[in-house]
Design an enzyme around this catalytic site. Structure first.
Site, PDB file in Angstrom:
ATOM      1  N   THR A 151       2.377  47.674  15.641  1.00 44.80           N
ATOM      2  CA  THR A 151       2.021  48.855  16.556  1.00 44.80           C
ATOM      3  C   THR A 151       1.206  49.644  16.281  1.00 44.80           C
ATOM      4  O   THR A 151       0.851  49.938  15.196  1.00 44.80           O
ATOM      5  CB  THR A 151       3.444  49.558  16.946  1.00 44.80           C
ATOM      6  OG1 THR A 151       3.823  50.195  15.836  1.00 44.80           O
ATOM      7  CG2 THR A 151       4.637  48.429  17.145  1.00 44.80           C
ATOM      8  N   SER A 152       0.721  50.499  17.402  1.00 40.87           N
ATOM      9  CA  SER A 152      -0.204  51.660  17.221  1.00 40.87           C
ATOM     10  C   SER A 152      -1.682  51.341  16.654  1.00 40.87           C
ATOM     11  O   SER A 152      -2.198  50.255  16.809  1.00 40.87           O
ATOM     12  CB  SER A 152       0.530  52.532  16.568  1.00 40.87           C
ATOM     13  OG  SER A 152      -0.195  53.924  16.672  1.00 40.87           O
ATOM     14  N   ALA A 153      -1.902  52.053  15.431  1.00 43.85           N
ATOM     15  CA  ALA A 153      -2.912  51.649  14.532  1.00 43.85           C
ATOM     16  C   ALA A 153      -2.822  50.150  14.163  1.00 43.85           C
ATOM     17  O   ALA A 153      -3.775  49.302  13.963  1.00 43.85           O
ATOM     18  CB  ALA A 153      -3.174  52.431  13.404  1.00 43.85           C
ATOM     19  N   HIS A 163       6.026  56.200  22.366  1.00 49.23           N
ATOM     20  CA  HIS A 163       5.271  55.384  21.459  1.00 49.23           C
ATOM     21  C   HIS A 163       5.852  54.847  20.309  1.00 49.23           C
ATOM     22  O   HIS A 163       6.446  55.722  19.463  1.00 49.23           O
ATOM     23  CB  HIS A 163       3.998  56.274  21.074  1.00 49.23           C
ATOM     24  CG  HIS A 163       3.098  55.775  20.272  1.00 49.23           C
ATOM     25  ND1 HIS A 163       2.186  54.528  20.751  1.00 49.23           N
ATOM     26  CD2 HIS A 163       2.549  55.709  18.914  1.00 49.23           C
ATOM     27  CE1 HIS A 163       1.422  54.180  19.829  1.00 49.23           C
ATOM     28  NE2 HIS A 163       1.794  54.878  18.646  1.00 49.23           N
TER      29      HIS A 163
END
Length: 528
Positions: free
Chosen positions: A220-222, A442
């Site tokens: 996820t994310s980065a 998020h």
């Protein structure tokens, strides 16, 4: 791709293939809790129905002269290595302190205690953390989570987590560091760590019962953004075979340029630590303590561009990942891509506190530029939402996540025959008032993938079971469907996706997210 990149990619692939069945001399796996790697033997520890092998070095420690150098293969060891403890986390700011050690390039493997005759698919977790925080151990978010194989290994997979160089130690770009490389580039050290980790798995994961030809990355994310970049790197080709990009940042599979990384971060860091006027800038930087370097320019979590991450250097990443995908110049594979319903809820005040019409308008200009101000306001009038802050959350979630996921899913579906599955995660943490107030924010799906302190409701446990089922089936066969779970249609011209939450069902299109509109709004460069 440049000739040197092509030759290196071929060399690395041949090297990993040649060593895939090799073992360290003298290593014997006669005991069931010992695995023989190319570097030596490691003894696992029982965790429930699993064996866990923790803190295994996959590369040489990037210390001293190896700080800001390409990753080197791990050294061999003698005897049987203790695999009962995690390695050190990589240096990062945790709270108000710098924690971690530079000698941190280790990985962790969980496998079933009893292995079947057939090799198992391998699921590799790429953490978020903005490329400047977190580790393969877990996260304090969403009530506290452990990045372990507890929920995955029982489904017949091998699970892997790992650490990579972070922040200024993982992604610093500067002309003084360029000068040390034949390619005249810098940065991307954390990305090279990831490639080294995947090479190590290609060569060694069979010793843990894993299938080196079924390695599935999810993050996820980065972590999600890094996966998209790795899909287009010639140095990672053939090292993984499926992917799930979750709430990906940078958005749209577009990363910063090398020039931007040098000017925006490299020069500022060098000046902050007093090395900008040194006769030997690289030597001056290596002479600084970990704490000095990590504190010089901390990473951020906002709706504005991130500070640390991969860059387009013409070598590790030849061109913008999305551009290579559209050209078909990448390693095509089955893909999951998606995001949460209220991604930017924690960051809705990070372009300035949004409290009224005026601050709402100012925040829009900070993110998207004044040229699109009126068009965005027309699509997202503040009067259509309970508060200006929620209006800003909705438009930034749509622009930076939901519609970016759709855009990348469509590009992949058009470029490849392998299926692409898009999702929208809609489940809040209903069983805790404080966590529930955070919304479907998020990376909240972490709480439904990994064990933690939060107690799932009965309905949330169903959502968790379905997610684990979809993700592990995708790792196994490239298709998430199976059993009695709602069917997940592949994306394509129909713009299909799966809503995952209290109601899990296939959907088509999303007028609420206004993605057709956002496809006409270019982001200021570089993309998030």
């Amino acid at each position: 791709m440049p000739c040197s990149s092509r030759m290196l990619a071929v060399f690395l692939l041949l090297a990993t293939s040649a060593g895939a069945s090799a073992q360290s001399p003298g290593c014997s796996a006669s005991e069931p809790d010992i695995a023989c790697t190319q570097q030596g033997a490691v003894r696992g520890v029982t965790e429930g129905g699993m064996l866990a092998f923790k803190g295994i070095p996959y590369a040489r420690p990037p210390v001293g002269a190896l700080r800001w150098k390409p990753t080197e293969a791990a050294d061999a060891w003698t005897g049987v290595r203790d695999g009962s403890r995690f390695g050190a986390i990589c240096p990062q700011i945790a709270g108000s302190e710098v924690k971690g050690e530079e000698d941190c390039l280790t990985l962790n493997v969980w496998r079933p205690r009893s292995l079947p005759a057939e090799k198992l698919p391998v699921m590799v977790w790429l953490t978020g953390g903005g490329n400047h925080s977190l580790s393969g151990q877990g996260s304090s978010g969403f009530g506290g989570l452990s990045y372990s194989g507890d929920n995955f290994v029982p489904q017949g997979v091998v699970f892997v987590s790992y650490n990579l160089r972070l922040g200024v130690l993982g992604f610093l770009a500067h002309p003084a560091l360029d000068a040390e490389r034949a390619e005249k580039i810098s940065g991307n050290y954390g990305s090279l760590d990831q490639i080294a980790m995947l090479r190590w798995l290609k060569a060694n994961i069979a010793a843990f019962g894993g299938d080196p030809d079924r390695i599935f990355l999810f993050g996820t994310s980065a972590g999600g953004g890094n996966i998209c970049a790795l899909m287009t790197s010639p140095l990672a080709r053939g090292l993984f075979h499926g992917a799930a990009m979750q709430s990906s940042v940078p958005n749209g599979c577009e990363i910063q340029t090398l020039d931007y990384a040098r000017s925006r971060t490299g020069n500022k860091v060098t000046e902050a630590v007093g090395c900008s006027t040194a006769s030997d800038v690289a030597g001056c930087l290596r002479g600084k303590s970990v704490s000095e370097m990590v504190s010089a320019m901390p990473g951020t979590f906002t709706v504005l561009p991130r500070i640390y991450g991969p860059n387009v250097d013409g070598h590790v990443f030849p061109k913008q990942p999305l551009e290579l995908i559209k050209e078909g110049q990448y390693a095509a594979m089955p893909v999951i891509i998606g995001n949460t319903l209220e991604e930017t809820m924690p960051w809705a005040d990070t372009a300035g506190k949004v409290t009224d019409d005026a601050s709402y308008a100012v925040a829009i200009d900070k993110v998207f530029g004044a040229a699109y101000h009126e068009r965005i306001l027309a699509q997202y009038p503040v009067t259509s939402y309970a508060t200006p802050r929620l209006a800003f959350m909705r438009l930034t979630t749509d622009a930076e996540f939901t519609c970016q996921s759709r855009r990348v899913a469509q590009a992949l579906a058009k470029a490849q025959r392998q299926p692409v599955y898009r999702y929208l995660f809609t489940q809040a943490q209903e069983n805790d008032p404080a966590l529930k107030a955070g919304g479907v924010a998020h990376t909240i799906e972490h709480a439904f993938l990994f064990p933690g302190k939060y107690q799932l409701t009965e309905a949330e446990a169903v959502t968790q079971r379905r997610m684990i089922g979809y993700w592990t089936r995708m790792a196994r066969s490239g298709n998430p469907n199976g059993g009695s779970d709602p069917r997940w249609p592949a994306s394509g011209d129909t713009d299909s996706y799966l809503a995952i939450g209290a109601v899990t069902a296939a959907q088509t299109g999303s007028t609420e997210a206004k993605c057709d509109f956002w496809d006409t709004v270019p982001f200021p460069q570089p993309h998030l």
